[in-house]
Design a protein around this motif. Sequence first.
Motif, short mmCIF file in Angstrom:
data_model
loop_
_atom_site.label_atom_id
_atom_site.label_comp_id
_atom_site.label_asym_id
_atom_site.label_seq_id
_atom_site.Cartn_x
_atom_site.Cartn_y
_atom_site.Cartn_z
N PRO A 41 -8.87 -10.82 -6.33
CA PRO A 41 -9.65 -10.58 -7.74
C PRO A 41 -9.90 -9.12 -8.09
CG PRO A 41 -10.32 -12.84 -6.80
CD PRO A 41 -9.38 -12.24 -5.76
N GLY A 42 -10.20 -8.62 -8.70
CA GLY A 42 -10.59 -7.40 -9.25
C GLY A 42 -9.77 -6.04 -8.67
N LYS A 43 -8.38 -6.30 -7.91
CA LYS A 43 -7.38 -5.68 -7.91
C LYS A 43 -6.15 -5.66 -8.57
CE LYS A 43 -9.63 -5.72 -3.27
NZ LYS A 43 -8.63 -5.56 -1.81
N GLU A 44 -5.31 -4.49 -8.26
CA GLU A 44 -3.60 -4.96 -8.77
C GLU A 44 -2.92 -5.56 -8.51
OE1 GLU A 44 -3.22 -0.25 -11.24
OE2 GLU A 44 -1.92 -0.56 -9.65
N ARG A 45 -1.72 -6.26 -8.71
CA ARG A 45 -1.13 -6.96 -8.55
C ARG A 45 0.16 -6.34 -7.13
NH1 ARG A 45 2.47 -11.45 -11.80
NH2 ARG A 45 0.47 -11.68 -12.44
N GLU A 46 0.23 -6.63 -6.27
CA GLU A 46 0.85 -5.88 -5.46
C GLU A 46 2.05 -6.64 -4.32
OE1 GLU A 46 -1.58 -5.05 -1.12
OE2 GLU A 46 -1.91 -6.82 -1.80
N LEU A 47 3.26 -5.81 -4.02
CA LEU A 47 4.08 -6.56 -3.31
C LEU A 47 3.79 -6.82 -1.94
CD1 LEU A 47 7.26 -7.14 -3.31
CD2 LEU A 47 7.86 -4.97 -2.75
N VAL A 48 4.33 -8.22 -1.94
CA VAL A 48 4.13 -8.48 -0.13
C VAL A 48 5.49 -8.19 0.45
CG1 VAL A 48 3.40 -10.37 0.91
CG2 VAL A 48 2.26 -10.24 -1.32
N ALA A 49 6.37 -9.31 -0.12
CA ALA A 49 7.08 -9.46 0.83
C ALA A 49 8.89 -9.97 -0.40
CB ALA A 49 7.85 -10.48 1.65
N GLY A 50 9.93 -9.20 0.17
CA GLY A 50 10.99 -9.32 -0.76
C GLY A 50 12.02 -9.36 -0.26
N ILE A 51 13.50 -9.76 -0.13
CA ILE A 51 14.26 -10.90 0.44
C ILE A 51 15.62 -10.54 -1.01
CG2 ILE A 51 14.34 -12.95 0.17
CD1 ILE A 51 15.47 -13.67 2.26
N ASP A 52 16.98 -9.63 -0.42
CA ASP A 52 17.85 -9.75 -1.11
C ASP A 52 18.17 -11.48 -1.78
OD1 ASP A 52 20.11 -8.35 1.30
OD2 ASP A 52 19.19 -10.69 1.37
N SER A 53 19.91 -10.74 -2.30
CA SER A 53 20.05 -12.12 -2.63
C SER A 53 21.49 -13.25 -1.77
CB SER A 53 21.10 -11.99 -3.72
OG SER A 53 22.57 -11.27 -3.83
N GLY A 55 19.58 -13.18 1.41
CA GLY A 55 19.01 -13.61 2.40
C GLY A 55 19.13 -12.73 4.15
N VAL A 56 20.29 -11.26 3.86
CA VAL A 56 20.46 -10.48 4.56
C VAL A 56 19.14 -9.33 5.08
CG1 VAL A 56 21.73 -9.09 5.42
CG2 VAL A 56 23.00 -10.84 4.46
N SER A 57 18.79 -8.65 4.29
CA SER A 57 17.60 -7.63 4.24
C SER A 57 16.49 -8.18 3.84
CB SER A 57 18.37 -6.77 2.95
OG SER A 57 17.93 -5.50 2.98
N THR A 58 15.34 -8.01 4.11
CA THR A 58 13.98 -8.06 3.99
C THR A 58 12.63 -6.47 3.96
OG1 THR A 58 13.49 -8.99 6.42
CG2 THR A 58 14.45 -10.48 4.70
N ASN A 59 12.21 -7.01 3.66
CA ASN A 59 11.71 -5.51 3.78
C ASN A 59 9.61 -6.72 3.26
OD1 ASN A 59 12.23 -5.20 0.73
ND2 ASN A 59 9.75 -5.28 0.16
N TYR A 60 8.72 -5.91 3.82
CA TYR A 60 7.07 -6.54 3.67
C TYR A 60 6.30 -5.16 3.54
CZ TYR A 60 9.99 -10.14 6.14
OH TYR A 60 10.17 -11.53 7.20
N ALA A 61 5.61 -5.76 3.01
CA ALA A 61 4.09 -4.84 3.18
C ALA A 61 3.62 -4.09 4.86
CB ALA A 61 3.17 -5.16 1.45
N ASP A 62 3.39 -3.28 4.91
CA ASP A 62 2.18 -2.65 6.23
C ASP A 62 1.18 -3.65 5.91
OD1 ASP A 62 2.62 1.06 5.62
OD2 ASP A 62 4.64 -0.94 6.04
N SER A 63 0.56 -4.55 5.32
CA SER A 63 -0.25 -5.26 5.80
C SER A 63 -0.16 -6.51 5.83
CB SER A 63 -1.23 -5.23 4.08
OG SER A 63 -0.45 -5.74 3.24
N VAL A 64 0.84 -7.20 5.88
CA VAL A 64 1.68 -8.62 6.46
C VAL A 64 3.13 -8.43 7.16
CG1 VAL A 64 1.13 -9.40 4.29
CG2 VAL A 64 3.45 -8.87 4.89
N LYS A 65 3.41 -7.01 8.02
CA LYS A 65 3.73 -6.75 8.82
C LYS A 65 3.98 -7.76 10.11
CE LYS A 65 6.81 -3.03 7.27
NZ LYS A 65 7.16 -1.59 7.69
N GLY A 66 5.10 -8.17 10.38
CA GLY A 66 4.89 -9.12 11.65
C GLY A 66 3.90 -10.26 11.70
N ARG A 67 3.41 -10.88 10.69
CA ARG A 67 2.67 -11.70 10.62
C ARG A 67 3.33 -12.92 9.17
NH1 ARG A 67 -2.08 -11.69 7.89
NH2 ARG A 67 -1.90 -10.30 6.97
#
Length: 116
Positions: A41-53, A55-67
């Motif tokens: 609420p009150g914040k912009e939409r942010e990217l949390v995690a992504g995965i390539d088609s 399923g080999v490569s992934t990426n994460y927001a710093d705030s959720v890495k490791g969790r």
Amino acid sequence: QVQLVESGGGLVQPGGSLRLSCAASGITFSGYAMRWYRQAPGKERELVAGIDSAGVSTNYADSVKGRFTISRDNAKNTVYLQMNSLKPEDTAVYYCNAVRSIRHYWGQGTQVTVSS
């Protein structure tokens, strides 16, 4: 008609876990990269995690890495987001996104609330 349907949200205590799912239809799922976004609420939409088609490569927001862990099952046309060690600041509506070149599709979102 393209549909992305998220599920698995809910209320969880701090430190708890949830697994979100996003089932896709109407697209060649294995040809799309998949992402999870969230919007508090009150914040912009942010990217949390992504995965390539594939399923080999992934990426994460710093705030959720490791969790958080993103994964996909192309046979089931589904992408997942495993969320562990949840914090109150993870509270948001979580959206599934499918992207291929200039094509973007969105789900309707699922609410995740982390509170004691």
